[in-house]
Scaffold this motif. Structure first.
Motif, PDB file in Angstrom:
ATOM      1  N   SER A  21      46.679  -0.240 -24.891  1.00 27.10           N
ATOM      2  CA  SER A  21      46.501   1.167 -24.499  1.00 27.10           C
ATOM      3  C   SER A  21      47.712   1.652 -23.719  1.00 27.10           C
ATOM      4  CB  SER A  21      45.278   1.336 -23.601  1.00 27.10           C
ATOM      5  OG  SER A  21      44.127   0.978 -24.273  1.00 27.10           O
ATOM      6  N   TRP A  22      48.190   0.786 -22.847  1.00 25.04           N
ATOM      7  CA  TRP A  22      49.331   1.145 -22.016  1.00 25.04           C
ATOM      8  C   TRP A  22      50.559   1.367 -22.901  1.00 25.04           C
ATOM      9  CZ3 TRP A  22      53.679  -2.167 -21.152  1.00 25.04           C
ATOM     10  CH2 TRP A  22      54.607  -1.622 -20.267  1.00 25.04           C
ATOM     11  N   SER A  25      50.342   4.592 -24.536  1.00 24.19           N
ATOM     12  CA  SER A  25      50.577   5.758 -23.682  1.00 24.19           C
ATOM     13  C   SER A  25      52.076   5.979 -23.470  1.00 24.19           C
ATOM     14  CB  SER A  25      49.858   5.591 -22.344  1.00 24.19           C
ATOM     15  OG  SER A  25      50.517   4.628 -21.556  1.00 24.19           O
ATOM     16  N   LYS A  38      45.894   9.198 -31.356  1.00 26.21           N
ATOM     17  CA  LYS A  38      46.647   8.068 -30.847  1.00 26.21           C
ATOM     18  C   LYS A  38      46.666   7.096 -31.990  1.00 26.21           C
ATOM     19  CE  LYS A  38      44.621   8.532 -26.413  1.00 26.21           C
ATOM     20  NZ  LYS A  38      43.389   7.946 -25.918  1.00 26.21           N
ATOM     21  N   THR A  79      45.957   6.935 -17.516  1.00 24.35           N
ATOM     22  CA  THR A  79      45.888   8.262 -18.109  1.00 24.35           C
ATOM     23  C   THR A  79      45.204   9.282 -17.217  1.00 24.35           C
ATOM     24  OG1 THR A  79      43.910   7.549 -19.274  1.00 24.35           O
ATOM     25  CG2 THR A  79      45.965   7.468 -20.488  1.00 24.35           C
ATOM     26  N   SER A  87      37.916   9.678 -24.235  1.00 21.17           N
ATOM     27  CA  SER A  87      38.130   8.302 -24.671  1.00 21.17           C
ATOM     28  C   SER A  87      36.806   7.561 -24.805  1.00 21.17           C
ATOM     29  CB  SER A  87      39.011   7.541 -23.688  1.00 21.17           C
ATOM     30  OG  SER A  87      40.005   8.361 -23.176  1.00 21.17           O
TER      31      SER A  87
ATOM     32  N   ASP B  90      48.754  15.492 -18.708  1.00 21.91           N
ATOM     33  CA  ASP B  90      49.357  14.948 -19.937  1.00 21.91           C
ATOM     34  C   ASP B  90      50.524  15.778 -20.484  1.00 21.91           C
ATOM     35  OD1 ASP B  90      47.896  17.089 -20.795  1.00 21.91           O
ATOM     36  OD2 ASP B  90      46.681  15.996 -22.255  1.00 21.91           O
TER      37      ASP B  90
END
Ligand code: ZN
Lengths: 168, 118
Positions: A21-22, A25, A38, A79, A87, B90
């Protein structure tokens, strides 16, 4: 009973999910500002767990726990909490869709993962539509389907390869 | 190759059906774009409620206060609209490419702000 070995494996899978996930991102979003787009790499450990009934006694419950824990950890660490609701809905819907598809025994892990990836994106889109009361967002759904298929396909193939390597 | 790793006909069928759904959506937005009249204004909504209606033929910079007090600055420059600045976590709205055709939209999910051309 869940063994110490299982627990260690779960920890590793969770760490891998958080790491993926990191990583995700850090990458630019494939389609900026389309909510939920994503690559969905973090779904890989969940798919793997869903297909490890031979190694885990309670793999279904563990897979669900893993996907929820991953969302919460990532939300707190990287996030921010504002998109935890997106999510989380994506992760939970995707999980149950994958579980159902797997139970039908009609699809391989690739099909199951494609269904999960698509469900993940569409669930997030619907939450976005509901939260923002903006039905026009729905027009983004084709992009989300295509990216869900692509991500799900890649994850399914990788999961299959990992499985082959572990069991050959 | 794919068959050897277990890819089945049902998998292919699933992907085909999903792509068909996507194609229907693409087709609809193409026909919508063809049939649409030129947009005359940018409509800014917060939480689905109209906050501002800005004429496209006048350059402007408008500060919008979204949900949670977040701020987005909506810029209009020669009929092209984009988010110049925002304090959302974001910044996807700022990175979004400028829009100019009716039917296009920019959203800021954290602030629940949307900009559409109508
Ligand atoms: Zn924003």
């Amino acid at each position: 009973m869940i063994t110490a070995k299982n627990l260690a494996a779960l920890g590793l899978l969770l760490a891998a999910a958080v790491m993926l996930s990191w990583l995700e991102s850090l990458l630019p979003p494939p389609v900026p500002s389309v909510p939920g787009i994503k690559l969905g790499l973090a779904n890989l450990p969940v798919v793997l767990l869903l297909y490890s009934e031979r190694r885990f006694p309670r793999f279904v419950l563990n897979a669900l726990t893993l996907s929820i824990a991953r969302v919460l950890i990532v939300g707190f660490m990287f996030t921010g909490l504002f998109n935890v609701v997106y999510s989380l809905s994506g992760a939970v819907v995707s999980f149950f869709v994958m579980l159902l598809c797997k139970l039908t025994k009609k699809f391989s892990v690739i099909g199951v993962s494609v269904a999960g990836g698509t469900a993940h994106n569409l669930a997030q889109l619907m939450i976005a539509v509901a939260v923002m009361s903006e039905p026009r967002l729905m027009s983004l759904y084709p992009v989300l389907i295509v990216s869900g298929i692509a991500a799900g396909f890649i994850i399914g193939v990788v999961a299959r390869l990992v499985d082959l390597i572990l069991y050959c | 190759m794919l068959k050897r790793i277990g890819f089945t006909r049902n998998d292919l069928l699933l992907i085909a059906v999903l792509l068909l759904f996507a194609a229907v959506g693409v087709w609809r937005s193409i026909t919508d774009a063809v049939n649409s009249v030129n947009a005359v204004s940018a409509v800014i909504r917060v939480n689905g409620e109209v906050q501002e209606v800005l004429p496209l033929d006048k350059d402007s910079e408008t500060t919008v206060t979204g949900y949670n007090g977040g701020v987005n600055i909506i810029v209009i420059r020669s009929r092209i609209i984009y988010v110049g600045e925002a304090d959302c976590p974001d910044l996807l709205c700022v990175k979004h490419k400028p829009i100019s055709d009716s039917g296009e939209l920019i959203v800021c999910l954290p602030h629940r702000v949307s900009v559409t051309l109508e």
